[in-house]
Design an enzyme around this catalytic site. Sequence first.
Site, PDB file in Angstrom:
ATOM      1  CB  VAL A   1       0.636  44.720  12.361  1.00 54.80           C
ATOM      2  CG1 VAL A   1      -0.396  43.648  12.879  1.00 54.80           C
ATOM      3  CG2 VAL A   1       0.522  45.937  13.436  1.00 54.80           C
ATOM      4  CG  HIS A   2       4.418  39.591  10.522  1.00 57.63           C
ATOM      5  ND1 HIS A   2       5.186  40.353  11.353  1.00 57.63           N
ATOM      6  CD2 HIS A   2       4.595  38.462  10.700  1.00 57.63           C
ATOM      7  CE1 HIS A   2       5.963  39.452  11.907  1.00 57.63           C
ATOM      8  NE2 HIS A   2       5.765  38.375  11.681  1.00 57.63           N
ATOM      9  NE  ARG A   3       4.538  37.263  15.625  1.00 56.59           N
ATOM     10  CZ  ARG A   3       5.669  36.585  15.060  1.00 56.59           C
ATOM     11  NH1 ARG A   3       5.429  35.558  14.529  1.00 56.59           N
ATOM     12  NH2 ARG A   3       6.770  37.465  14.753  1.00 56.59           N
TER      13      ARG A   3
END
Length: 361
Positions: free
Chosen positions: A206-208
């Site tokens: 998860v990095h968006r």
Amino acid sequence: MRKILTVVGARPQFIKAAAVSRVLRAIPAVREVLVHTGQHYDDNMSRVFFEELEIPEPDYHLGIGGGTHGQNTGRMLEAIERVLLGERPDWVLVYGDTDSTLAGALAAAKLHIPVAHVEAGLRSFNRRMPEEINRVLTDHISDLLFGPTETAVQNLLREGISPDRIHLVGDVMYDAALYYGEKAEKHSQILRRLGLVPKGYILATVHRAENTDDPSRLRVILEALAQVHREVPVVIPVHPRTRKRVEALGLLSLLEQLLAVEPVGYLDMVMLEKNAQLIATDSGGVQKEAFFYEVPCITLREETEWVELVELGWNKLCSPERGVEGIVAMIRHSLGTRGRPARLYGEGKAAIRVRNRLLDL
Ligand code: UD1
Ligand code: UDP
């Protein structure tokens, strides 16, 4: 002698550029000048890729990262222009959709240096994403646009870009997956190190910005993963952006319920992907790698640029707005599912096509 100046800066660009650089540098009449903007700077976000993928040391390291979009793009633009004025390359080569991509393309276009864009034509049609702005602008100032898929080509044509500038080449990330996949099998010890059994865990990333910068979405994602972890271990290599947000929002206790590790190198990531039972991600690259390794994927977003994966059933979109139970239900439902087989991203020859077109071979 042709001089090609490549601009990279973020993790996925090191992987894409590795595939193209390797074939470019095999031609004696080419000199590649590599510029690293510094957008990603931690060792495990940058140096590890140069070492593992045998990318030569950058000729220029601009050391620009950690700022806002405007700060990063503006400072990169100024610094890249300086490099271009000194080097005067025949082409500037940019990849993907980061702030480094746009800065490289814009600096070159203003100096009338031709720009080639690898991974052109991707669209989410969501202008709230910084990446969408970077893609659209970069494509419209590029002279050569290398599309990975037919959908990408159609997107460009619809925007009025001249067909003679557009080339369907396939996906350079597939080239990388084929080339480094075997190496990963030989060298990676990650499964043993983390005590994982093949097909006995879920891999998550998860990095968006839309997920990390929205406290409620980040909490929902982590709570859902923590719930799933009670049934099947969830491994999550944590992007530095996400780590910072988790700490700032006081969500560390949720992250600690998962098998959370620092970002891993590409070879370890490939092994984690290949052996996962399911992948849950908001990454563009990881969605495709799930397909390359025939692992079902849940994309934690409202939309994806890689629509063909959804159409064939390899990928399911799962908006975090569905809430904790919605995500958990979708993960449970997708375990053990398969999409329809297809050849979506070429035959592993995308980098060679890029090179041949750039050099008029
Ligand atoms: C960037 C790209 C995104 C891509 C992602 C790949 C843009 C607009 N976004 O997002 O499209 O999917 O890279 O990973 O270009 N940080 C560190 N150490 C690092 C790198 C980042 O601590 O080595 C932290 C910094 O606080 C930084 C933040 O992460 O401010 C965000 O980094 P940035 O490069 O701006 O965006 P990404 O979220 O990494
Ligand atoms: N990746 C990696 N280590 C990690 C997470 C991702 O090597 O800990 C690789 C992944 O295999 C893929 C690329 O990084 O090749 C994707 O980058 P990222 O998810 O950061 O960006 P995106 O593709 O969304 O732009």
